[in-house]
Design an enzyme around this catalytic site. Structure first.
Site, PDB file in Angstrom:
ATOM      1  N   ASP A 192       0.856  -1.190   0.000  1.00 20.02           N
ATOM      2  CA  ASP A 192       0.000   0.000   0.000  1.00 20.02           C
ATOM      3  C   ASP A 192       0.895   1.244   0.000  1.00 20.02           C
ATOM      4  OD1 ASP A 192      -1.742   2.078   0.391  1.00 20.02           O
ATOM      5  OD2 ASP A 192      -2.818   1.157   2.055  1.00 20.02           O
ATOM      6  N   HIS A 197       0.632   7.945   3.808  1.00 20.57           N
ATOM      7  CA  HIS A 197       1.427   7.315   4.847  1.00 20.57           C
ATOM      8  C   HIS A 197       2.909   7.670   4.780  1.00 20.57           C
ATOM      9  CE1 HIS A 197      -2.261   5.147   5.462  1.00 20.57           C
ATOM     10  NE2 HIS A 197      -2.207   4.646   4.249  1.00 20.57           N
TER      11      HIS A 197
END
Length: 296
Positions: A192, A197
């Site tokens: 991911d 992030h």
């Protein structure tokens, strides 16, 4: 309409073959902090290929890690679903593992949209999946719930409302799991690569002060906390884990897992009620509506 409910629910399931290697499993375990205190416990059962065991929550990234190459499967490529990824939020995850996962392997992953609920200001897409081995035997089954902003109001049913219930007594077990400032940077290598992030500027553009940890990283950390704190380090005893994602965790914060044992359940198993919070922010919720099933 970007979500065609009828088309989504009546479409044939989609299938793909996934593979994973021992290195994928080792990376996943390291990204959850395994072996972080090697002087005390190197956790070789999770960090060394000889005798390697697999945390059940690895199923969430199987087929998406380095072994998948540079063009992983697009998880939103489903009939009837045409959604701007920026409108999607991973709202909840259920996983049931039917037998211990092998450290390397191949499986057929079959997915289908099992429901689309009308939540008024949003739609809730329920995606069911099953992974089977070469003989057709189930390895794991899962249900992902995806909150899609701005896609509600189409006149459908709202679906069931789950009310979290916690016993009116202190938890039977509380496990604090610290995270590190680089935890999200390591976890994203499982597949991911969302810039939320990693990129502070992108995170601010979508309303966060800084990059946040993946929801599935929090999910994996809670699973590992149960294995370490309740199951004598044996990941094969964790059979099922269901959660609702309630809040973001910033890398460097602690996730606190509170556990209550419930009476009843299938013979040879124990059902657990769970809550995960962040103690640095007055126990702000991270995971709610959470349950697990473990083998005695």
């Amino acid at each position: 309409m970007p979500i065609d409910r009828h088309k989504a629910l009546t479409a044939a399931p989609t299938s793909r073959v996934i593979t994973w290697s021992t290195r994928d499993v080792l990376l996943y375990h390291l990204s959850l902090g395994a072996g972080a205190g090697p002087a005390a416990d190197p956790e070789l059962r999770l960090t060394y290929e000889r005798g390697l065991q697999v945390l059940p929550t690895f199923a969430m990234v199987a087929g998406s890690g380095p072994s998948a190459g540079d063009t992983p499967f697009a998880a939103d490529a489903l009939p009837g679903i045409d959604i701007d990824p920026r409108a999607m939020l991973h709202a909840g995850q259920d996983l049931r593992v039917h037998r211990p996962l092998p450290p390397s392997g191949t499986a057929t992953l079959t997915s289908r949209v099992s429901e689309v609920w009308d939540k008024g200001r949003a739609a809730l897409v329920v995606l069911a999946s099953e992974a089977t081995d070469s003989d057709g035997a189930a390895l794991w089954t899962g249900t992902m719930r995806i909150w899609v902003r701005g896609e509600g109001g189409f006149g459908g049913e709202a679906g069931p409302e789950d009310t979290p219930t916690e016993p009116g007594r202190p938890a039977d077990l509380v496990v604090d799991t610290p995270t590190t400032a680089r935890q999200a940077l390591l976890y994203r290598l499982n597949g991911d690569l969302n810039p939320l992030h990693a990129d502070p500027e992108f995170a601010r553009s979508v309303g966060f002060d800084r990059p946040v940890l993946h929801g599935l990283a929090s999910y994996g950390l809670v699973g590992k906390a149960l294995v370490d704190g309740l199951l004598d380090g044996d990941p094969t005893r964790l059979e099922e884990l269901s959660v609702r994602f309630a809040g973001a965790l910033t890398p460097g914060e602690t996730i606190r897992t509170s556990v209550w044992r419930e009476e009843g359940g299938a013979p040879g198993t124990t059902r657990l009620l769970l809550r995960a919070t962040c103690p640095e922010r007055d126990d702000a919720p991270v995971l709610t509506h959470a349950t697990a099933t473990v083998r005695a």
